[in-house]
Write a protein that holds these residues in place. Structure first.
Motif, short mmCIF file in Angstrom:
data_model
loop_
_atom_site.label_atom_id
_atom_site.label_comp_id
_atom_site.label_asym_id
_atom_site.label_seq_id
_atom_site.Cartn_x
_atom_site.Cartn_y
_atom_site.Cartn_z
N THR A 341 0.63 -1.40 -0.05
CA THR A 341 0.15 -0.05 0.02
C THR A 341 0.78 1.19 0.10
O THR A 341 0.33 2.29 -0.16
CB THR A 341 -0.96 0.17 1.10
N ALA A 342 2.05 1.37 0.12
CA ALA A 342 3.05 2.16 0.01
C ALA A 342 4.34 1.89 -0.38
O ALA A 342 5.31 1.37 0.31
CB ALA A 342 3.16 2.78 1.35
N ASP A 343 4.62 2.28 -1.60
CA ASP A 343 5.83 1.89 -2.47
C ASP A 343 6.95 2.48 -1.69
O ASP A 343 8.10 1.73 -1.82
CB ASP A 343 5.91 2.22 -3.87
N SER A 344 6.84 3.59 -1.03
CA SER A 344 8.04 4.31 -0.52
C SER A 344 8.81 3.48 0.61
O SER A 344 10.03 3.68 1.07
CB SER A 344 7.67 5.81 0.18
N VAL A 345 8.25 2.41 1.10
CA VAL A 345 8.80 1.61 1.99
C VAL A 345 9.95 0.87 1.61
O VAL A 345 10.73 0.37 2.35
CB VAL A 345 7.78 0.49 3.05
N VAL A 346 10.14 0.79 0.29
CA VAL A 346 11.35 -0.15 -0.29
C VAL A 346 12.59 0.83 -0.08
O VAL A 346 13.73 0.18 -0.22
CB VAL A 346 11.08 -0.29 -1.66
N ILE A 347 12.36 2.15 0.07
CA ILE A 347 13.74 2.93 0.01
C ILE A 347 14.30 2.82 1.23
O ILE A 347 15.57 2.63 1.00
CB ILE A 347 13.20 4.33 -0.14
N PRO A 348 13.85 2.71 2.40
CA PRO A 348 14.54 2.49 3.78
C PRO A 348 15.37 1.18 3.74
O PRO A 348 16.29 0.83 4.17
CB PRO A 348 13.85 2.74 4.75
N LEU A 349 14.40 0.18 2.93
CA LEU A 349 15.15 -1.23 3.02
C LEU A 349 16.28 -1.12 2.11
O LEU A 349 17.41 -2.02 2.61
CB LEU A 349 13.98 -2.22 2.38
N ALA A 350 16.09 -0.71 0.74
CA ALA A 350 17.30 -0.53 -0.02
C ALA A 350 18.45 0.18 0.49
O ALA A 350 19.69 -0.28 0.57
CB ALA A 350 16.98 0.00 -1.24
#
Length: 586
Positions: A341-350
């Motif tokens: 539901t929020a694509d931005s969560v991938v940024i801190p994971l990366a």
């Protein structure tokens, strides 16, 4: 100026496209409407041009106008501009000029219906033709003239020795609108006023009328020009912020093709991770600023400096790999385009994988299983909490990445410290009682339903194909069927309303879910899917199915009982104590 004169400037490469422009996106129907407007004498809008002096022309990247459009490769080539030469960049009007160029100099190839994309015959090359005998065009498009994209074979059709289809590009070859036009009509076996008037209107629209009204911006201030560009394009298909950044990257990358690299990464992120996603260019470029430690993550021209772009290009291979690993990690959590539901969560994971030096082994290694579970729990809770990834995203990313950067690599994913930093920004992952109740009211196939079930009932291998299963089969809950089962009439609506509710849902691997089909849950539990009584009882206890009745009349009691169990589990998992729920006492 006339259309013919404008296209002459395009073909001698005096007019070019700045890299800031997006790809050509108009359909063949839109091209036909544009030519119909020209023939009817309608205005086709104004155009904005920028006079680029030689020094600036050498600093920026420009593109030629597309002539032969192909759906699989709709990209224009980089323009080769001689040193010391000024050019005119089209800031507003790319879609219209490209459409005119395609209609008068090129072709259009799009996939035929019911043809596989891999079929070489699926994309026939078609040119724009005008039917000189037809008095009307496509009514749905509102056309007065019959304009269509046809193959050469389609256009050669004859009727009583007459060939009605005139290739629009040939209007540029006519020496005049008198004898030359009459000769062209004779070649098609046509005569009379209608064919002549139709062809004459095409000649007038392209060769005679000054249909192109353009404003030429003379400023040498690139920031001013960029600002003008954004403003004039806000009324059409609005440019995303990433279009600006992408243009700057294209201008300043030296070894790699920024456009192609970013396009291919977006494609790979969305299609090649085991599950479909919908990541955008904006997200990829935002991640680029974050992973390269840019001082500011906002999409502002002042952040698109040469130093930032050089750093981004240099770090691109590592950044690309970290983003792909993060997407694969999300896929192993069972997330996809529908449930993320929020694509931005991938940024801190990366950023975590990138800054802590984790490679592909992190995703599958048993040595990292505890750390992955900490990541998974944090991801799911952040997706369930409303408003976390909305406003204030850049500040939130900054805080999260600061915590990750300062955490010792040996300590693993710093979920606790991250949550404290988030709470300080008003993004707490603690859930109030009313938020828990909202989660309990989720329905089948809603975006957050999967995450709730995955948090409540861990243990299933979510990297495999997993379905949301109705414990009591929804197909069994029809009014007539419920009546035959002896369900009282006043309770039938309660059955129907609750069939898709969260307490009637569980996650099942794809194959068992298909095998379960519309079996009653007690029948399924007694079936071959559970080889022993012990495995069946453990599964039932682990998933709160020990409350199951042995007949449909017990559904409502089961539903309410499992909802209570879910409520207790949610308060435990989401960090609230059950004592805080007295206001919602059952």
């Amino acid at each position: 100026m006339t259309v013919a004169e404008a296209l002459k400037s395009i073909h001698n490469r005096s007019w070019v496209l700045p890299a800031i422009q997006r790809e050509f996106v108009w359909s063949s129907d839109q091209i036909c409407v544009l030519f119909d407007s020209l023939m009817r004498g309608y205005p086709v809008g104004s155009f904005l041009l920028w006079n680029v002096i030689p020094d600036q022309a050498a600093q920026f990247t420009f593109y030629d106008f597309l002539a032969d459009y192909h759906e699989k490769n709709p990209y224009a080539r980089v323009a080769q501009i001689s040193a010391g030469r000024n050019v005119t960049a089209v800031l507003d009007g790319q879609q219209r000029f490209t459409s005119l160029n395609i209609g008068l100099y090129g072709s259009y190839a799009e996939r035929l219906p019911r043809k596989w994309a891999t079929n070489p015959d699926a994309y026939p090359r078609k040119r724009l033709y005008l039917n000189l005998l037809s008095g009307t065009g496509d009514e749905e498009l509102g056309l007065t003239y019959d304009l269509q994209f046809l193959t050469e074979q389609e256009a050669e059709s004859e009727l009583d020795g007459q060939r009605p289809w005139f290739r629009v590009a040939d209007i540029l070859q006519l020496e005049n609108s008198g004898p030359a036009m009459m000769a062209a009509l004779e070649q098609h076996g046509l005569s009379g006023s209608q064919p002549f008037n139709t062809l004459y209107n095409l000649y007038e629209g392209v060769r005679t009328k000054t249909a192109i009204n353009a404003y030429l911006e003379e400023s040498t201030d690139a920031d001013r020009v960029l600002d003008i560009f954004v403003r004039v394009n806000s009324g059409g298909t609005k440019l995303s912020n990433s279009d600006l950044l992408l243009s700057m990257a294209t201008n300043q990358w030296r070894e790699l093709d920024a456009r192609e690299e970013i396009r291919s990464l977006v494609t790979e992120l969305n299609k090649d991770q085991g599950r479909p996603f919908a990541f955008s260019k904006d997200l990829v470029l935002k991640a680029g600023l974050v992973l390269t430690e840019a001082p500011d993550f906002r999409f502002k021209i002042s952040n698109f400096t040469q130093a930032n772009m050089e750093r981004l290009e240099k770090a691109w291979p590592q950044m690309r790999a970290s983003l792909l690993r993060s997407a694969r990690l999300l896929a192993t959590f069972g997330l996809s385009e529908r449930t993320l539901t929020a694509d931005s969560v991938v940024i801190p994971l990366a950023y975590y994988l990138h800054s802590h030096g984790h490679d592909d082994a992190y995703i599958v290694s048993s040595a990292h299983s505890k750390d992955r579970e900490a990541v998974r729990s944090w991801v799911f809770r952040s997706l369930l909490k409303r408003g976390v990834w909305g406003s204030g995203l850049d500040t939130l990313l900054n805080r999260i990445c600061t915590v990750i950067r300062q955490s010792p690599p040996t300590d693993g994913f710093p979920a606790g410290d991250i949550e404290s930093a988030m709470a300080a920004r008003g993004k707490s992952l603690q859930f109030a009682p009313e938020e828990i109740e909202e989660l309990l009211d989720l329905q089948y196939a809603k975006a957050r339903t999967f995450a709730v079930l995955a948090l409540l009932y861990p243990g299933l291998n979510l990297s495999q194909d997993v379905h949301e299963d109705h414990i009591f089969p929804r197909s069994r809950f029809r009014r007539s069927a419920l009546t035959r089962m002896g369900i009282p009439a006043e309770k039938i609506e309660d059955y129907l309303v609750r069939a898709n509710g969260l307490p009637n849902l569980q996650l099942l691997a794809g194959t068992p879910n298909v095998e379960k089909s519309d079996a009653w849950p007690w029948e399924w539990l007694d079936g071959p899917h559970f080889p022993t009584v012990q495995t069946r009882e453990e599964y039932a206890t682990r998933n709160d199915l020990d409350l199951l009745p042995s007949e449909p009349v017990g559904f409502l009691d089961f539903y309410e009982g499992r909802r209570l169990r879910m409520r207790e589990r949610l308060f435990s998992v989401l960090g609230e104590s059950a004592a805080s729920t007295d206001a919602f006492g059952e």
